[in-house]
Design an enzyme around this catalytic site. Structure first.
Site, PDB file in Angstrom:
ATOM      1  N   SER A  69       0.844  -1.199   0.000  1.00 61.19           N
ATOM      2  CA  SER A  69       0.000   0.000   0.000  1.00 61.19           C
ATOM      3  C   SER A  69       0.881   1.251   0.000  1.00 61.19           C
ATOM      4  O   SER A  69       1.687   1.429  -0.909  1.00 61.19           O
ATOM      5  CB  SER A  69      -0.956  -0.052   1.202  1.00 61.19           C
ATOM      6  OG  SER A  69      -1.954   0.926   1.086  1.00 61.19           O
ATOM      7  N   ASP A 163      -9.786  -3.822  -5.491  1.00 62.52           N
ATOM      8  CA  ASP A 163      -8.971  -2.799  -4.843  1.00 62.52           C
ATOM      9  C   ASP A 163      -8.926  -1.573  -5.744  1.00 62.52           C
ATOM     10  O   ASP A 163      -8.623  -1.692  -6.934  1.00 62.52           O
ATOM     11  CB  ASP A 163      -7.552  -3.358  -4.632  1.00 62.52           C
ATOM     12  CG  ASP A 163      -6.619  -2.405  -3.905  1.00 62.52           C
ATOM     13  OD1 ASP A 163      -7.016  -1.265  -3.605  1.00 62.52           O
ATOM     14  OD2 ASP A 163      -5.469  -2.807  -3.645  1.00 62.52           O
ATOM     15  N   HIS A 193      -7.977  -4.935  -0.884  1.00 63.70           N
ATOM     16  CA  HIS A 193      -6.793  -4.238  -0.396  1.00 63.70           C
ATOM     17  C   HIS A 193      -6.488  -4.688   1.035  1.00 63.70           C
ATOM     18  O   HIS A 193      -7.376  -4.831   1.865  1.00 63.70           O
ATOM     19  CB  HIS A 193      -7.039  -2.727  -0.415  1.00 63.70           C
ATOM     20  CG  HIS A 193      -5.819  -1.926  -0.113  1.00 63.70           C
ATOM     21  ND1 HIS A 193      -4.865  -1.647  -1.058  1.00 63.70           N
ATOM     22  CD2 HIS A 193      -5.387  -1.346   1.042  1.00 63.70           C
ATOM     23  CE1 HIS A 193      -3.900  -0.933  -0.515  1.00 63.70           C
ATOM     24  NE2 HIS A 193      -4.190  -0.739   0.767  1.00 63.70           N
TER      25      HIS A 193
END
Length: 239
Positions: A69, A163, A193
């Site tokens: 991320s 995501d 995610h």
């Protein structure tokens, strides 16, 4: 958001599976410390490790950058910084559903705007806190926007089907491949995610971390580099 404890489980699993030292970096967070504080912290940690690897029982010639991320963003940015600044170079980059572009204009941003843990609205909130009035197109904020992606280390890129960041992660993998960087990109279908944070309950989380560790271990031990891609490999529900 997040701290060293947040990523302790995936870090330990990668260390165990890849047989390597993992140095987890507690970089400064926004809005108290806006861009480029986190990126500079990550780069400083990389430089420190390169200069002190032996004391950490590590090989200074085999240091990879990795993150998921926002951490995937920082890993990609550190690779760019290392190339641009002419210092020590990472040998590999492991990017798990990375943030690569502040434009937020991909199809996956539209298709997965709500309902899958990470939302478009929350990403806007994150970007605003991180950047403030700074330019989101700066390559050390949006590595996709770098003018040149040549000379970067081989990469293993993980994306999740549901995501908002899926498309920009895959686009970055293609951008690296187009510049001659060996890349393997894998999309894990049926996932959201952050799924790599949940290996205790998600089979795909365990699989993705083990696949990433295998790629990392191969790069460290054998110099095996992933091949260029045309399309991401999809890891479907039967995998």
């Amino acid at each position: 958001m997040g701290d060293l404890d947040t990523v302790d489980v995936p870090c330990r699993r990668i260390a165990s599976r890849a047989g390597c030292v993992v140095v987890s970096v507690d970089y400064r967070l926004a809005p108290e410390h806006r861009f480029p504080a986190a990126a500079e912290d990550a780069y400083a940690a990389f430089r420190w490790l390169a200069g002190n690897a032996r004391e950490q029982h590590a090989d200074p010639s085999r240091i990879a950058v990795a993150g998921d991320s926002a951490g995937g963003n920082l890993a990609a940015v550190v690779a760019l910084m290392a190339r641009d600044r002419g210092g020590p170079q990472p040998c590999f980059q492991l990017l798990l559903y990375p943030v690569t572009d502040g434009a937020q204009d991909t199809a996956s941003y539209q298709d997965n705007a709500d309902g899958y843990l990470l939302t478009r609205e929350s990403m806007t909130w994150f970007w605003n806190h991180y950047m403030g009035d700074a330019d989101r197109t700066h390559p050390y904020a949006s590595p996709m926007r770098a003018a040149d992606h040549r000379g970067l280390p081989p990469a293993f890129v993980v994306t999740a089907e549901f995501d908002p960041l899926r498309d920009e992660g895959e686009a970055y993998a293609h951008r690296l491949a187009a510049a001659g960087t060996p890349v393997e990109c894998r999309r894990y279908d049926g996932t959201i995610h952050g799924f790599c944070w949940m290996p205790g309950v998600l089979d795909k989380g365990r699989q993705a971390l083990d696949d990433a560790a295998a790629a990392l271990g191969a790069a460290f031990l054998n110099g095996v580099r992933p091949h260029g891609i045309a399309n991401p490999t999809t890891m479907d529900e039967e995998a």
